[in-house]
Design a protein around this motif. Structure first.
Motif, PDB file in Angstrom:
ATOM      1  N   GLU A 187       0.835  -1.204   0.000  1.00  0.00           N
ATOM      2  CA  GLU A 187       0.000   0.000   0.000  1.00  0.00           C
ATOM      3  C   GLU A 187       0.873   1.258   0.000  1.00  0.00           C
ATOM      4  O   GLU A 187       0.584   2.227  -0.714  1.00  0.00           O
ATOM      5  CB  GLU A 187      -0.911  -0.007   1.231  1.00  0.00           C
ATOM      6  CG  GLU A 187      -1.889   1.162   1.275  1.00  0.00           C
ATOM      7  CD  GLU A 187      -2.789   1.118   2.505  1.00  0.00           C
ATOM      8  OE1 GLU A 187      -3.441   2.147   2.798  1.00  0.00           O
ATOM      9  OE2 GLU A 187      -2.838   0.061   3.176  1.00  0.00           O
ATOM     10  N   GLN A 190       2.510   1.536  -3.365  1.00  0.00           N
ATOM     11  CA  GLN A 190       1.516   1.931  -4.362  1.00  0.00           C
ATOM     12  C   GLN A 190       1.258   3.434  -4.279  1.00  0.00           C
ATOM     13  O   GLN A 190       1.162   4.116  -5.306  1.00  0.00           O
ATOM     14  CB  GLN A 190       0.207   1.162  -4.133  1.00  0.00           C
ATOM     15  CG  GLN A 190      -0.857   1.422  -5.192  1.00  0.00           C
ATOM     16  CD  GLN A 190      -0.472   0.851  -6.544  1.00  0.00           C
ATOM     17  OE1 GLN A 190      -0.365  -0.354  -6.697  1.00  0.00           O
ATOM     18  NE2 GLN A 190      -0.286   1.720  -7.529  1.00  0.00           N
ATOM     19  N   ALA A 191       1.163   3.932  -3.035  1.00  0.00           N
ATOM     20  CA  ALA A 191       0.932   5.368  -2.851  1.00  0.00           C
ATOM     21  C   ALA A 191       2.100   6.178  -3.409  1.00  0.00           C
ATOM     22  O   ALA A 191       1.905   7.209  -4.073  1.00  0.00           O
ATOM     23  CB  ALA A 191       0.735   5.679  -1.368  1.00  0.00           C
ATOM     24  N   ASP A 194       2.033   5.993  -7.182  1.00  0.00           N
ATOM     25  CA  ASP A 194       0.922   6.814  -7.693  1.00  0.00           C
ATOM     26  C   ASP A 194       1.319   8.284  -7.757  1.00  0.00           C
ATOM     27  O   ASP A 194       0.981   8.993  -8.713  1.00  0.00           O
ATOM     28  CB  ASP A 194      -0.319   6.647  -6.809  1.00  0.00           C
ATOM     29  CG  ASP A 194      -1.001   5.299  -7.002  1.00  0.00           C
ATOM     30  OD1 ASP A 194      -0.685   4.611  -7.999  1.00  0.00           O
ATOM     31  OD2 ASP A 194      -1.834   4.938  -6.149  1.00  0.00           O
ATOM     32  N   GLU A 197       3.771   8.679 -10.666  1.00  0.00           N
ATOM     33  CA  GLU A 197       3.069   8.622 -11.961  1.00  0.00           C
ATOM     34  C   GLU A 197       2.191   9.850 -12.180  1.00  0.00           C
ATOM     35  O   GLU A 197       2.006  10.285 -13.323  1.00  0.00           O
ATOM     36  CB  GLU A 197       2.245   7.345 -12.056  1.00  0.00           C
ATOM     37  CG  GLU A 197       3.089   6.084 -12.161  1.00  0.00           C
ATOM     38  CD  GLU A 197       2.308   4.895 -12.660  1.00  0.00           C
ATOM     39  OE1 GLU A 197       2.783   4.203 -13.581  1.00  0.00           O
ATOM     40  OE2 GLU A 197       1.193   4.657 -12.142  1.00  0.00           O
ATOM     41  N   LYS A 198       1.668  10.398 -11.110  1.00  0.00           N
ATOM     42  CA  LYS A 198       0.872  11.627 -11.203  1.00  0.00           C
ATOM     43  C   LYS A 198       1.686  12.749 -11.832  1.00  0.00           C
ATOM     44  O   LYS A 198       1.159  13.603 -12.551  1.00  0.00           O
ATOM     45  CB  LYS A 198       0.391  12.036  -9.813  1.00  0.00           C
ATOM     46  CG  LYS A 198      -0.327  13.377  -9.750  1.00  0.00           C
ATOM     47  CD  LYS A 198      -0.635  13.750  -8.315  1.00  0.00           C
ATOM     48  CE  LYS A 198      -1.224  15.170  -8.235  1.00  0.00           C
ATOM     49  NZ  LYS A 198      -1.465  15.591  -6.839  1.00  0.00           N
ATOM     50  N   VAL A 216       2.307  -4.105  -6.820  1.00  0.00           N
ATOM     51  CA  VAL A 216       2.099  -2.681  -7.107  1.00  0.00           C
ATOM     52  C   VAL A 216       1.724  -2.531  -8.573  1.00  0.00           C
ATOM     53  O   VAL A 216       2.375  -3.089  -9.451  1.00  0.00           O
ATOM     54  CB  VAL A 216       3.366  -1.865  -6.796  1.00  0.00           C
ATOM     55  CG1 VAL A 216       3.193  -0.412  -7.226  1.00  0.00           C
ATOM     56  CG2 VAL A 216       3.686  -1.949  -5.308  1.00  0.00           C
ATOM     57  N   GLU A 217       0.664  -1.776  -8.824  1.00  0.00           N
ATOM     58  CA  GLU A 217       0.185  -1.580 -10.198  1.00  0.00           C
ATOM     59  C   GLU A 217       0.698  -0.249 -10.750  1.00  0.00           C
ATOM     60  O   GLU A 217       0.663   0.763 -10.063  1.00  0.00           O
ATOM     61  CB  GLU A 217      -1.345  -1.594 -10.243  1.00  0.00           C
ATOM     62  CG  GLU A 217      -1.961  -2.923  -9.810  1.00  0.00           C
ATOM     63  CD  GLU A 217      -3.473  -2.895  -9.837  1.00  0.00           C
ATOM     64  OE1 GLU A 217      -4.027  -1.840 -10.171  1.00  0.00           O
ATOM     65  OE2 GLU A 217      -4.080  -3.938  -9.539  1.00  0.00           O
ATOM     66  N   LEU A 218       1.177  -0.282 -12.005  1.00  0.00           N
ATOM     67  CA  LEU A 218       1.643   0.933 -12.668  1.00  0.00           C
ATOM     68  C   LEU A 218       0.768   1.230 -13.877  1.00  0.00           C
ATOM     69  O   LEU A 218       0.414   0.334 -14.636  1.00  0.00           O
ATOM     70  CB  LEU A 218       3.105   0.780 -13.124  1.00  0.00           C
ATOM     71  CG  LEU A 218       4.140   0.774 -11.986  1.00  0.00           C
ATOM     72  CD1 LEU A 218       4.425  -0.641 -11.530  1.00  0.00           C
ATOM     73  CD2 LEU A 218       5.420   1.464 -12.421  1.00  0.00           C
ATOM     74  N   LYS A 219       0.414   2.491 -14.019  1.00  0.00           N
ATOM     75  CA  LYS A 219      -0.428   2.929 -15.148  1.00  0.00           C
ATOM     76  C   LYS A 219       0.423   3.352 -16.343  1.00  0.00           C
ATOM     77  O   LYS A 219       0.063   3.116 -17.484  1.00  0.00           O
ATOM     78  CB  LYS A 219      -1.333   4.071 -14.729  1.00  0.00           C
ATOM     79  CG  LYS A 219      -2.213   3.757 -13.528  1.00  0.00           C
ATOM     80  CD  LYS A 219      -3.081   4.960 -13.162  1.00  0.00           C
ATOM     81  CE  LYS A 219      -3.874   4.713 -11.895  1.00  0.00           C
ATOM     82  NZ  LYS A 219      -3.052   4.649 -10.678  1.00  0.00           N
ATOM     83  N   ASN A 220       1.563   4.007 -16.049  1.00  0.00           N
ATOM     84  CA  ASN A 220       2.404   4.561 -17.117  1.00  0.00           C
ATOM     85  C   ASN A 220       3.530   3.584 -17.459  1.00  0.00           C
ATOM     86  O   ASN A 220       4.656   3.734 -17.000  1.00  0.00           O
ATOM     87  CB  ASN A 220       3.000   5.910 -16.703  1.00  0.00           C
ATOM     88  CG  ASN A 220       1.927   6.930 -16.395  1.00  0.00           C
ATOM     89  OD1 ASN A 220       0.828   6.857 -16.923  1.00  0.00           O
ATOM     90  ND2 ASN A 220       2.243   7.868 -15.548  1.00  0.00           N
TER      91      ASN A 220
END
Length: 221
Positions: A187, A190-191, A194, A197-198, A216-220
């Motif tokens: 967690e 991930q924070a 995030d 990535e923001k 951990v999930e990555l969007k970019n």
């Protein structure tokens, strides 16, 4: 020459549109200039033939009329050519300015991207540098006496049933602590990811693999 670094930067889309418009104008004028030059050359070639005819017969009315007509056409085309060349010169000057605007807009965009990337790399470095200095022992923990809390009396040599009970519940809780610690760590990571990535920070494949290996999930990507 205009100082490049004091020009007001336009948006790339606007600069590209302005440049394309002027580039098309220059190409159209260049084509017209070539066409007029060719027409003048063709008429001059025809005039040479007419002049040869008049050398043979200077009173040839048809040849004289054609020569007069040809001379007027040449004057007309030369005037058009001069006008076209003047417009072409101005259009070329404007195109050069538009190219400078486009280059500056593209340069400013690249500069902003370079700054963003440098900032991202430094941000990750600084965050990890701080985390490297944080030890597990830095986590504040209260001293908890389970035996006392359960109201048990333990043996000094640790062989009583009470001692066995404390060891038993500790052994039972250790896997829970391990699992819950992984969830909290995930967690927290991930924070942190995030936030990175923001701000447009992207990671290399090996880092992505390391993050994803702990959930951990990555969007970019």
């Amino acid at each position: 020459m205009m100082n490049f670094f004091t020009r007001k930067t336009k948006a790339i889309e606007t600069s590209q549109k302005d440049f394309d418009k002027l580039n098309n104008e220059v190409e159209t004028l260049e084509a017209k200039q070539a066409e007029l030059t060719q027409q003048i050359d063709q008429i001059n070639s025809a005039m040479n033939v007419i002049s040869a005819t008049l050398l043979i017969d200077s009173s040839d009315k048809n040849a004289l009329a054609t020569k007069t007509k040809g001379e007027k056409q040449i004057e007309k085309f030369k005037a058009e050519l001069a006008d076209t060349q003047e417009k072409l010169s101005k259009a070329n000057e404007k195109r050069v300015e538009a190219q400078v605007d486009l280059n500056q807009a593209q340069g400013e965009k690249a500069r902003a991207e370079a700054l963003k990337q440098a900032t991202g790399q430094k941000a990750v470095y600084k965050a990890l540098k701080v985390m490297e200095k944080v030890e597990p022992s830095d986590v504040i923990q209260e001293q908890i006496n389970l035996a006392q809390a359960y109201g048990l009396q333990t043996s000094p040599i640790g062989v009583s049933k009470e001692d066995d009970f404390i060891r038993s519940i500790t052994s039972e809780d250790n896997p829970k602590a391990e699992q819950q610690s992984e969830e909290i760590a995930r967690e927290a990571l991930q924070a942190m990811v995030d936030v990175f990535e923001k701000h447009g920070i992207k990671f290399a494949d090996n880092a992505i693999h390391n993050f994803e290996s702990v959930g951990v999930e990555l969007k970019n990507k």
